[in-house]
Enzyme design. Structure first.
Site, PDB file in Angstrom:
ATOM      1  CB  ILE A   1      -4.212  -3.090   2.853  1.00 38.74           C
ATOM      2  CG1 ILE A   1      -4.241  -3.459   1.367  1.00 38.74           C
ATOM      3  CG2 ILE A   1      -4.194  -1.577   3.013  1.00 38.74           C
ATOM      4  CD1 ILE A   1      -5.499  -3.011   0.639  1.00 38.74           C
TER       5      ILE A   1
ATOM      6  CB  ILE B   1     -14.842  -9.342  12.282  1.00 34.24           C
ATOM      7  CG1 ILE B   1     -15.125  -9.942  10.892  1.00 34.24           C
ATOM      8  CG2 ILE B   1     -13.442  -8.763  12.356  1.00 34.24           C
ATOM      9  CD1 ILE B   1     -15.246  -8.902   9.787  1.00 34.24           C
TER      10      ILE B   1
ATOM     11  CB  ALA C   1     -12.612  -8.052   3.465  1.00 30.10           C
TER      12      ALA C   1
ATOM     13  CB  SER D   1      -9.429  -9.263  -0.142  1.00 32.56           C
ATOM     14  OG  SER D   1      -8.266 -10.067  -0.280  1.00 32.56           O
TER      15      SER D   1
ATOM     16  CB  THR E   1     -12.895  -2.336  -3.201  1.00 33.20           C
ATOM     17  OG1 THR E   1     -12.477  -2.499  -4.551  1.00 33.20           O
ATOM     18  CG2 THR E   1     -14.271  -2.983  -3.073  1.00 33.20           C
ATOM     19  CG  ASP E   2     -11.355   0.391  -7.643  1.00 33.08           C
ATOM     20  OD1 ASP E   2     -11.469  -0.797  -7.295  1.00 33.08           O
ATOM     21  OD2 ASP E   2     -10.427   0.790  -8.382  1.00 33.08           O
ATOM     22  CD  GLU E   3     -12.659  -5.570  -7.613  1.00 36.21           C
ATOM     23  OE1 GLU E   3     -13.556  -6.428  -7.718  1.00 36.21           O
ATOM     24  OE2 GLU E   3     -11.456  -5.842  -7.619  1.00 36.21           O
TER      25      GLU E   3
ATOM     26  CE1 TYR F   1     -13.346  -7.932  -1.821  1.00 37.20           C
ATOM     27  CE2 TYR F   1     -13.158  -6.938  -4.000  1.00 37.20           C
ATOM     28  CZ  TYR F   1     -12.894  -6.920  -2.644  1.00 37.20           C
ATOM     29  OH  TYR F   1     -12.179  -5.881  -2.103  1.00 37.20           O
TER      30      TYR F   1
ATOM     31  CE  LYS G   1     -14.605  -4.320   1.032  1.00 32.31           C
ATOM     32  NZ  LYS G   1     -13.971  -4.379   2.393  1.00 32.31           N
TER      33      LYS G   1
ATOM     34  CG  ASN H   1      -3.978  -0.890  -1.821  1.00 33.78           C
ATOM     35  OD1 ASN H   1      -3.656  -0.538  -0.702  1.00 33.78           O
ATOM     36  ND2 ASN H   1      -4.993  -0.328  -2.440  1.00 33.78           N
TER      37      ASN H   1
END
Ligand code: NAD
Ligand code: DAU
Length: 364
Positions: A25, A73, A96, A98, A145-147, A171, A175, A201
């Site tokens: 992404i 990072i 991340a 992911s 994320t929606d997760e 994961y 997040k 996505n």
């Protein structure tokens, strides 16, 4: 493929760090941004893990305002130096670990990058923002994320921004941890943060471990198409370019401290999605080792803790910021299949020894 060619913003040029910009992404976003806002300075900070691919950004190497920095990072001194040297005013944070299946095999890297890495960026940006006397145009945008909301039953309403967090995998738990830190930095320190939580996505430059590229590539190679469990799990598919335009809307018009859900309004059962991909490949691929591709579908052992259904309510983003998804799942899948057919030179090298070893572990 071409990226958005809308007219550049009349706003003052921004100076962005895009973390994870060599991933799926992030790279789509960097292409989108450099095309739409060519006068903005864009610095990609990416560790080039197995999921990062420098080639995906190669076309931008001649762009005068683009810079690539290989780095972690979690490396505070590197992040500090980069922010100061480039006088950064905006961080768009994609970096991340992911992939859910990898988080089940080894959660440590997920906690490190997703939690510690996000903390490192927040702390570095906070110091920079304070040193500049809290400039009002600074932004820290966190991509999530929606997760984090857990799993829905078949009749449950879609996730909204106020759905309680209930992450189920290492994961999504990592997040969720990063989301909580972002929220706390705004609430406690007044940091100018925004956040998006989006659904699955798909599109160009998607690493082959994820469902859609994995199925496309396995069809082309004549390999089994591994469907977890009964194949009835549901995901809400969002074309990656629509995700990029959503982040753009939030950076342009989003309210500081707010979260916006991003979804494609495209809920599809996994097994139906795999059938759609098979149909498209039967139609579009000149040569297939196995035709019809549906013959390759194989039900395999389920993913541990597999979330049953995700669905996103993105009314807030649509009503408050005027964003809408532009691509239906039928159009988006067709474009994606065409992209994988035309870009074997991109995906073939990714089927490395490391990838084969990972594949054997998950699908043995
Ligand atoms: P990806 O795995 O394709 O890319 C991740 C990128 O981050 C890679 O380029 C990798 O090299 C880089 N990276 C990893 N660890 C790093 C570190 N410590 N320092 C610097 N760079 C590092 O991921 P993606 O699918 O592009 O997802 C991007 C973001 O969007 C993630 O935060 C993910 O949680 C979120 N998200 C993804 C989806 C999806 O469907 N793919 C949906 C919702 C949210
Ligand atoms: O919902 C957003 C999330 O979508 C992101 O936060 C994650 O980063 C991203 O990886 C994605 O997670 P999923 O686990 O939903 O995506 P994945 O492509 O791994 O799987 C999609 C669905 O397909 C899921 O129900 C599991 C199933 N699946 C997946 C693979 C790889 C299979 O049936 N077979 C497979 O081989």
């Amino acid at each position: 493929m071409t990226f958005s060619e809308n007219s550049p913003s009349s706003k003052q040029e921004r100076r962005l760090i895009v973390t994870g910009g060599a991933g799926f992404i992030g790279a789509n976003f960097v292409h989108y941004w450099c095309a739409k806002y060519p006068n903005d300075r864009v610095i990609v900070l990416d560790a080039l893990t197995y999921a990062g691919n420098r080639q995906t950004l190669a076309l931008l190497d001649t762009h005068p305002n683009f810079r690539f920095v290989k780095g972690d990072i979690c490396d505070r001194s590197l992040v500090d130096a980069l922010i100061q040297e480039e006088a950064v005013d905006t961080i768009v944070h994609f970096a991340a670990e992911s992939h859910v299946d990898r988080s089940i095999l080894g959660p440590g890297a997920f906690v490190q990058t997703n939690v510690v890495g996000t903390f490192t960026l927040l702390e570095a940006f906070r110091q920079h923002w304070l040193a500049g006397d809290r400039p009002s145009h600074y932004r820290f945008h966190h991509v999530s994320t929606d997760e984090v909301y857990g799993s829905l039953g078949s009749d449950d309403p879609a996730f909204s921004e106020t759905t309680p967090y209930a992450p189920n995998s290492p994961y999504s738990a990592s997040k969720a941890g990063s989301d909580h830190l972002v929220r706390a930095y705004h609430h406690t320190y007044g940091m100018p943060t925004t956040m998006t939580n989006c659904s699955n996505n798909y599109g160009p430059y998607h690493f082959p471990e994820k469902l859609i590229p994995l199925m496309c590539i396995n069809i082309l190679l004549g390999k089994p198409l591994p469907v977890y469990g009964d194949g009835q799990n549901i995901r809400d598919w969002l074309y990656v370019k629509d995700h990029c335009s959503a982040i753009d809307a939030v950076l342009e018009r989003g309210v500081i401290g707010e979260t916006y859900n991003v979804g494609g309004n495209n809920e599809v059962k996994n097994i139906d999605l795999v059938h759609m991909l098979c149909e498209l490949m039967n139609e579009l691929a000149p040569k297939l080792p196995v035709r019809p591709a549906q013959e390759l579908i194989t039900f395999v052992k389920d993913r541990p803790g597999h979330d049953r259904r995700y669905a996103i309510n993105s009314t807030k983003l649509q009503n408050e910021l005027g964003w809408t998804p532009s691509v239906t799942v039928q159009e988006g899948l067709r474009q994606t299949v065409e992209w994988y057919l035309e870009n074997e030179a991109w995906w073939r090298p990714l089927l490395s020894e490391e990838y084969q070893a990972y594949y054997s572990k998950v699908y043995a």
